[in-house]
Design a protein around this motif. Structure first.
Motif, short mmCIF file in Angstrom:
data_model
loop_
_atom_site.label_atom_id
_atom_site.label_comp_id
_atom_site.label_asym_id
_atom_site.label_seq_id
_atom_site.Cartn_x
_atom_site.Cartn_y
_atom_site.Cartn_z
N THR A 223 -10.94 -11.03 -1.26
CA THR A 223 -9.80 -10.53 -2.03
C THR A 223 -9.72 -11.86 -2.55
OG1 THR A 223 -10.13 -9.34 -0.01
CG2 THR A 223 -8.39 -9.21 -1.46
N PHE B 193 -14.80 -5.76 -1.09
CA PHE B 193 -14.91 -4.94 0.25
C PHE B 193 -15.15 -3.74 -0.54
CE2 PHE B 193 -9.84 -6.18 -0.13
CZ PHE B 193 -9.73 -5.33 -1.22
N HIS C 214 2.42 -6.26 6.41
CA HIS C 214 3.00 -7.24 5.25
C HIS C 214 4.06 -6.43 3.92
CE1 HIS C 214 -1.66 -6.13 3.80
NE2 HIS C 214 -0.40 -6.22 2.43
N ALA D 126 -8.01 -12.79 0.84
CA ALA D 126 -8.31 -13.32 2.19
C ALA D 126 -10.11 -13.68 1.68
CB ALA D 126 -8.94 -11.33 2.15
N VAL E 192 -7.15 -11.11 6.28
CA VAL E 192 -6.00 -11.29 5.63
C VAL E 192 -4.97 -12.84 5.05
CG1 VAL E 192 -4.33 -9.43 6.33
CG2 VAL E 192 -4.47 -10.22 4.29
N HIS F 292 -3.46 -11.34 -4.80
CA HIS F 292 -2.62 -10.69 -5.25
C HIS F 292 -0.84 -9.53 -4.62
CE1 HIS F 292 -4.64 -8.30 -2.68
NE2 HIS F 292 -3.43 -7.25 -2.47
N THR G 53 2.90 -2.51 4.67
CA THR G 53 0.95 -2.34 4.67
C THR G 53 0.46 -2.78 6.85
OG1 THR G 53 0.35 -2.84 2.75
CG2 THR G 53 -1.69 -2.62 4.47
N ARG H 68 -16.84 -6.69 7.52
CA ARG H 68 -15.37 -7.18 8.24
C ARG H 68 -14.84 -5.50 8.36
NH1 ARG H 68 -10.14 -8.85 4.30
NH2 ARG H 68 -10.70 -6.87 4.46
N THR I 18 -6.48 0.05 6.84
CA THR I 18 -5.25 0.19 6.77
C THR I 18 -4.22 1.07 6.74
OG1 THR I 18 -5.36 -0.58 4.41
CG2 THR I 18 -5.63 -2.07 5.64
N ASP J 233 1.12 -6.45 -3.67
CA ASP J 233 0.29 -4.35 -3.67
C ASP J 233 1.22 -3.65 -4.37
OD1 ASP J 233 -2.12 -4.86 -1.68
OD2 ASP J 233 -0.36 -4.91 -0.39
N TRP K 132 -2.13 -3.60 9.12
CA TRP K 132 -3.52 -4.40 8.33
C TRP K 132 -4.64 -4.25 10.04
CZ3 TRP K 132 -7.28 -8.13 9.22
CH2 TRP K 132 -7.96 -8.53 7.99
N LEU L 182 -11.10 -0.65 4.85
CA LEU L 182 -11.26 -2.17 3.37
C LEU L 182 -12.55 -3.10 4.57
CD1 LEU L 182 -7.70 -3.55 2.12
CD2 LEU L 182 -9.31 -2.09 1.80
N LYS M 222 -14.87 -5.96 4.21
CA LYS M 222 -15.45 -6.65 3.86
C LYS M 222 -17.64 -7.30 3.90
CE LYS M 222 -12.86 -10.06 3.28
NZ LYS M 222 -12.71 -10.51 1.15
N HIS N 182 -0.52 -11.85 -1.23
CA HIS N 182 -1.97 -12.39 0.23
C HIS N 182 -3.16 -12.70 -0.54
CE1 HIS N 182 -0.63 -7.92 -0.42
NE2 HIS N 182 -1.96 -7.81 0.12
O1 LIG Z 1 -8.15 -7.29 3.62
C1 LIG Z 1 -8.62 -7.77 2.48
O2 LIG Z 1 -8.89 -8.49 2.02
C2 LIG Z 1 -6.93 -7.24 1.89
C3 LIG Z 1 -6.19 -6.84 2.02
C4 LIG Z 1 -5.09 -6.32 1.10
O3 LIG Z 1 -5.16 -6.42 -0.46
C5 LIG Z 1 -4.10 -5.23 1.34
O4 LIG Z 1 -4.49 -4.13 3.09
O5 LIG Z 1 -2.71 -5.32 0.72
#
Ligand SMILES: O=C(O)CCC(=O)C(=O)O
Length: 288
Positions: free
Chosen positions: A130, A78, A210, A218, A163, A133, A148, A227, A231, A135, A150, A121, A123, A216
């Motif tokens: 994504t 993204f 989250h 994507a 996500v 991982h 977070t 997209r 966030t 955060d 989203w 973010l 995409k 998480h």
């Molecule tokens: O939007 C995404 O593709 C991943 C989102 C993400 O990693 C986050 O919000 O922590």
């Protein structure tokens, strides 16, 4: 609208601050699974309006990025633009809304929340995955009361790369030392394969939250439209700064918590309280 005038967003400001009643079941779901998706939190009109403001800034600030095929795996995920609230009054209005901030506090069992930072973010059409991982690997803070929000700025069906969360993975210890990238994707895909994954799409108005340690990812954006997602990362209003545990946490300390010393509350000018159920301390003129 005449050049130089600011749009009248009073109808949206009320909605951005309106309380949403989080139920005990929703709080329990978040605690158990490490995430929650809530429906109809913000109206299509509001999201359409702020999408315009956020997208304009993302376009301005993404000029000159490498073509997608020349980027790393993470770079293909993204366009990532941080702390737009500091450069746009309109985006600040969106990010500082009390509705999402209060939900974040209630889900985490905190009395209030500060902003850690925001990030758009986007995409791109044809954008890549994504990688898996968590955060919190990046955050130099003393507790896991981080979450977070989203916020998709259009309906986000599975083919657009919403996500996706690995349920209950916020208690999983393996992979917490991995930065996001090709290695985290491979290692965590294998390590998390027995967990249930929530990877359905989002309707316009849905927002997920989250926890910092929830793994998480994507999927790619297989559509011909970007997209667009905003966030907001919230932390407990009493969060203190911890000694950095990796090089990314050193960078985050300087960037998002400027001037804060280890052990102090993360209350730099970049981390105002966005919601607190504690009333402001009374200040009486002449009394210290
Ligand atoms: O939007 C995404 O593709 C991943 C989102 C993400 O990693 C986050 O919000 O922590």
């Amino acid at each position: 609208m005449p050049i130089g005038s600011t749009p009248d967003t009073s109808e949206f400001r009320e909605e951005l601050d309106a309380p949403f009643i989080v139920t005990d079941q929703q709080i329990a779901f978040y605690a158990e699974n490490g995430y929650i998706k809530l429906k109809n939190l913000l109206s299509p009109a509001l999201l359409g309006h702020y999408r315009g403001a956020i997208s304009a800034r993302v376009a301005e600030l993404s000029v000159g990025v490498l073509p997608i095929e020349q980027r790393t795996i993470y770079g293909k995920a993204f366009l990532q633009i941080m702390n737009l609230w500091t450069i746009s009054q309109e985006v600040k209005e969106f990010v500082f809304g009390k509705r999402l901030a209060r939900i974040a506090a209630e889900l985490m069992g905190a009395t209030g929340v500060r902003i850690y930072h925001d990030q758009a973010l986007y995409k791109e059409a044809g954008g890549g995955i994504t990688p898996w991982h968590a955060d919190q690997y990046y955050w130099p803070v003393s507790s896991d009361k981080m979450t977070t929000a989203w916020v998709p700025l259009q309906a986000t069906p599975p083919e657009m790369g919403p996500v996706a969360f690995c349920e209950k993975s916020h208690r999983f210890q393996i992979g917490r030392d991995l930065e996001i990238g090709g290695e985290s994707e491979l290692t965590l895909k294998e390590a998390l394969k027995t967990f249930r994954m929530e990877d359905s799409g989002f309707e316009l108005g849905d927002v997920s939250f989250h926890a910092g340690w929830t793994f998480h990812r994507a999927g790619p954006n297989a559509t011909d439209r970007p997209r667009a997602v905003m966030t907001i990362i919230y932390m407990d209003e009493n969060m203190t700064l911890a000694a950095p545990k990796n090089k990314n946490q050193v960078i985050d300390t300087e960037r998002w918590c400027p001037g804060v010393r280890i052990g102090e509350i993360v209350a730099s000018p970049l981390n105002p309280v966005l919601y607190s159920r504690n009333p402001e301390p009374l200040s009486i003129p002449g009394v210290a």
